[in-house]
Motif scaffolding. Structure first.
Motif, PDB file in Angstrom:
ATOM      1  N   CYS A   1       0.778  -1.242   0.074  1.00 26.65           N
ATOM      2  CA  CYS A   1       0.038  -0.019  -0.140  1.00 26.65           C
ATOM      3  C   CYS A   1       0.779   1.353   0.057  1.00 26.65           C
ATOM      4  O   CYS A   1       0.551   2.184  -0.535  1.00 26.65           O
ATOM      5  CB  CYS A   1      -0.939  -0.166   1.236  1.00 26.65           C
ATOM      6  SG  CYS A   1      -1.837  -1.302   1.527  1.00 26.65           S
TER       7      CYS A   1
ATOM      8  N   ARG B   1      -0.980  -8.444   1.827  1.00 22.86           N
ATOM      9  CA  ARG B   1      -0.993  -8.101   3.389  1.00 22.86           C
ATOM     10  C   ARG B   1      -2.089  -8.928   3.905  1.00 22.86           C
ATOM     11  O   ARG B   1      -3.000  -9.413   2.933  1.00 22.86           O
ATOM     12  CB  ARG B   1      -1.268  -6.647   3.420  1.00 22.86           C
ATOM     13  CG  ARG B   1      -2.411  -5.910   2.496  1.00 22.86           C
ATOM     14  CD  ARG B   1      -3.682  -6.510   2.673  1.00 22.86           C
ATOM     15  NE  ARG B   1      -4.480  -5.872   1.611  1.00 22.86           N
ATOM     16  CZ  ARG B   1      -5.348  -6.881   0.833  1.00 22.86           C
ATOM     17  NH1 ARG B   1      -4.792  -8.026   0.586  1.00 22.86           N
ATOM     18  NH2 ARG B   1      -6.142  -6.420   0.231  1.00 22.86           N
TER      19      ARG B   1
ATOM     20  N   HIS C   1      -5.221  -8.380   6.960  1.00 25.71           N
ATOM     21  CA  HIS C   1      -5.783  -7.642   8.032  1.00 25.71           C
ATOM     22  C   HIS C   1      -6.275  -8.685   8.903  1.00 25.71           C
ATOM     23  O   HIS C   1      -7.089  -9.650   8.897  1.00 25.71           O
ATOM     24  CB  HIS C   1      -6.963  -6.872   7.657  1.00 25.71           C
ATOM     25  CG  HIS C   1      -6.700  -5.626   6.665  1.00 25.71           C
ATOM     26  ND1 HIS C   1      -7.396  -4.837   5.979  1.00 25.71           N
ATOM     27  CD2 HIS C   1      -5.256  -4.924   6.659  1.00 25.71           C
ATOM     28  CE1 HIS C   1      -6.664  -3.837   5.437  1.00 25.71           C
ATOM     29  NE2 HIS C   1      -5.494  -3.841   5.879  1.00 25.71           N
TER      30      HIS C   1
ATOM     31  N   LYS D   1       0.742   7.099   6.740  1.00 26.59           N
ATOM     32  CA  LYS D   1      -0.110   7.454   5.966  1.00 26.59           C
ATOM     33  C   LYS D   1      -1.488   8.080   6.557  1.00 26.59           C
ATOM     34  O   LYS D   1      -1.921   7.792   7.358  1.00 26.59           O
ATOM     35  CB  LYS D   1      -0.610   6.196   5.136  1.00 26.59           C
ATOM     36  CG  LYS D   1      -1.548   6.381   3.887  1.00 26.59           C
ATOM     37  CD  LYS D   1      -1.624   4.960   3.187  1.00 26.59           C
ATOM     38  CE  LYS D   1      -1.884   3.667   3.577  1.00 26.59           C
ATOM     39  NZ  LYS D   1      -3.269   3.415   3.893  1.00 26.59           N
TER      40      LYS D   1
ATOM     41  N   MET E   1      -1.376   8.359  -2.654  1.00 27.47           N
ATOM     42  CA  MET E   1      -1.595   6.798  -3.072  1.00 27.47           C
ATOM     43  C   MET E   1      -2.673   6.729  -3.853  1.00 27.47           C
ATOM     44  O   MET E   1      -3.704   7.361  -3.847  1.00 27.47           O
ATOM     45  CB  MET E   1      -1.963   5.993  -1.802  1.00 27.47           C
ATOM     46  CG  MET E   1      -2.179   4.329  -2.221  1.00 27.47           C
ATOM     47  SD  MET E   1      -2.835   3.692  -0.473  1.00 27.47           S
ATOM     48  CE  MET E   1      -2.871   1.954  -1.200  1.00 27.47           C
TER      49      MET E   1
ATOM     50  N   CYS F   1      -5.418   2.302  -3.893  1.00 29.70           N
ATOM     51  CA  CYS F   1      -6.009   1.656  -2.815  1.00 29.70           C
ATOM     52  C   CYS F   1      -7.264   0.847  -3.311  1.00 29.70           C
ATOM     53  O   CYS F   1      -8.012   1.335  -4.044  1.00 29.70           O
ATOM     54  CB  CYS F   1      -6.718   2.811  -1.900  1.00 29.70           C
ATOM     55  SG  CYS F   1      -7.458   2.049  -0.186  1.00 29.70           S
ATOM     56  N   LYS F   2      -7.625  -0.297  -2.653  1.00 26.16           N
ATOM     57  CA  LYS F   2      -8.697  -1.226  -2.977  1.00 26.16           C
ATOM     58  C   LYS F   2      -9.880  -1.082  -1.990  1.00 26.16           C
ATOM     59  O   LYS F   2     -10.785  -1.959  -2.208  1.00 26.16           O
ATOM     60  CB  LYS F   2      -8.410  -2.611  -2.993  1.00 26.16           C
ATOM     61  CG  LYS F   2      -7.035  -2.965  -3.943  1.00 26.16           C
ATOM     62  CD  LYS F   2      -7.382  -2.600  -5.547  1.00 26.16           C
ATOM     63  CE  LYS F   2      -6.282  -2.545  -6.428  1.00 26.16           C
ATOM     64  NZ  LYS F   2      -6.866  -2.059  -7.857  1.00 26.16           N
TER      65      LYS F   2
ATOM     66  N   CYS G   1     -10.007  -2.001   1.227  1.00 25.45           N
ATOM     67  CA  CYS G   1      -9.971  -3.472   1.640  1.00 25.45           C
ATOM     68  C   CYS G   1     -11.072  -3.832   2.795  1.00 25.45           C
ATOM     69  O   CYS G   1     -11.180  -2.888   3.758  1.00 25.45           O
ATOM     70  CB  CYS G   1      -8.838  -4.041   1.818  1.00 25.45           C
ATOM     71  SG  CYS G   1      -7.674  -3.641   0.526  1.00 25.45           S
TER      72      CYS G   1
ATOM     73  N   LEU H   1      -3.067  -7.142  -3.404  1.00 26.86           N
ATOM     74  CA  LEU H   1      -4.136  -6.143  -3.670  1.00 26.86           C
ATOM     75  C   LEU H   1      -4.846  -6.395  -4.646  1.00 26.86           C
ATOM     76  O   LEU H   1      -6.145  -6.157  -4.585  1.00 26.86           O
ATOM     77  CB  LEU H   1      -3.577  -4.627  -3.718  1.00 26.86           C
ATOM     78  CG  LEU H   1      -2.534  -4.109  -2.484  1.00 26.86           C
ATOM     79  CD1 LEU H   1      -2.525  -2.718  -2.695  1.00 26.86           C
ATOM     80  CD2 LEU H   1      -3.286  -4.293  -1.178  1.00 26.86           C
TER      81      LEU H   1
HETATM   82 FE1  SF4 Z   1      -4.030  -0.916   1.338  1.00 26.47          FE
HETATM   83 FE2  SF4 Z   1      -6.440  -2.206   1.313  1.00 26.47          FE
HETATM   84 FE3  SF4 Z   1      -5.537  -0.446   3.187  1.00 26.47          FE
HETATM   85 FE4  SF4 Z   1      -5.971   0.395   0.772  1.00 26.47          FE
HETATM   86  S1  SF4 Z   1      -7.666  -0.170   2.191  1.00 26.47           S
HETATM   87  S2  SF4 Z   1      -4.341   1.165   2.137  1.00 26.47           S
HETATM   88  S3  SF4 Z   1      -5.224  -1.106  -0.427  1.00 26.47           S
HETATM   89  S4  SF4 Z   1      -4.999  -2.596   2.710  1.00 26.47           S
END
Ligand code: SF4
Ligand code: SF4
Length: 285
Positions: free
Chosen positions: A10, A21, A23, A187, A254, A257-258, A260, A268
């Motif tokens: 990311c 990654r 979560h 971030k 960035m 971003c997906k 997530c 991703l």
């Molecule tokens: Fe990364 Fe997904 Fe978080 Fe966006 S929502 S910063 S793509 S882990």
């Protein structure tokens, strides 16, 4: 242990095709209420923040991590992103990070928070080797924040309106500064909410950059049922791209971003949270 902090998909788009990654959904409670958030869903077919197939206790998260790494060795990052807020559940969050640090010290550790409850734990975060933290800041003006947050809870006291937004903002800005003082990459997630903060989101980037934040992730609102913002249309590229360009003058942006889930896992562009939901559910029992 030396870690290659560039291996975060990311924070480093160049690595997004090589490393992934996880979560770990160990943080169910939240200490604020955003007007776009609905965590009632527990659905494997939905993909957005707040959604998870289950909640894990810290020891279960550590076991789940073992299984995920066996199936997807390209994972380089273990993060906690809810489904509530990591620091509305600080004991679970820190215990999970401690277990991961014991069992998988080569991984990068990442936390995503609204910033409200993080300040007492900055030294713990640094000591546990967390290298990347995201703070979601969508307003740096309490008058605008008051439109975004229904309430903010500080201990047993719940604040509404501008007072709540002002307390939250103070914590967020102090968190960014404190994280940077500890050498952590920061971030800023900023949700673009048309008619509410779209005219203000570049200012969010400017203020956070002034405190040392490394990158801003402008995320278009995803209107969600049963929330006060359910009728606000999702902003399109014509809104998002100029804002990123303007703010990009003073803070990296960035762009991949997906949005997530709280139990996202994989690359991703190759998310396996649905494929692995059986593994997660088995670990949560
Ligand atoms: Fe990364 Fe997904 Fe978080 Fe966006 S929502 S910063 S793509 S882990
Ligand atoms: Fe939902 Fe996150 Fe906002 Fe909490 S901070 S209400 S989990 S979006």
């Amino acid at each position: 242990m030396h870690k290659d902090t560039t291996k975060h998909p990311c924070f480093n788009k160049a690595e997004a095709g090589n490393c992934g990654r996880v979560h770990l959904p160990v943080a169910p409670k939240c200490n604020i209420q955003c007007n776009y958030c609905n965590r009632k869903y527990d659905c494997v077919n939905e993909s957005r923040p707040g959604v998870t197939s289950g909640i894990l206790k810290p020891f279960q998260a550590a076991e789940y991590m073992d299984k995920v790494l066996a199936k997807e060795p390209r994972i380089t990052v273990a993060g906690i992103a809810g489904p509530g807020d990591p620091f509305a559940n600080p004991a679970e969050t820190l215990e999970t990070m401690r277990l991961l640090n014991e069992r998988h010290p080569h991984l990068l550790f990442c936390l995503s928070s609204n910033g409200m409850g993080i300040l007492p734990y900055l030294d713990d975060i640094a000591a546990l080797g967390v290298s990347h933290v995201t703070i979601t800041v969508s307003a740096v003006d309490p008058a605008i924040g008051a439109k975004i947050y229904a309430w903010v809870r500080d201990g047993n006291v719940v604040y509404h309106g501008e007072k709540g937004a002002e307390i939250l903002l103070g914590r967020q800005l102090a968190a960014i500064k404190g994280l940077k003082e500890r050498g952590i990459t920061v971030k800023i997630n900023s949700i673009i909410i048309p008619g509410v903060n779209d005219h203000h989101i570049v200012e969010v980037g400017r203020v956070c950059a002034g405190l040392g934040a490394d990158i801003q992730n402008m995320i278009p609102l995803k209107p969600t049922e049963d929330t006060p913002f359910s009728e606000i249309p999702e902003p399109g590229r014509e809104t998002v791209l100029p804002l990123r360009k303007e703010a990009g003058e003073f803070i990296d942006q960035m762009t991949h971003c997906k949005r997530c889930r709280a139990d996202a896992v994989g690359l991703l562009n190759d998310d396996q949270s649905v494929a692995l939901c059986g593994t997660l559910r088995a670990c949560s029992k």
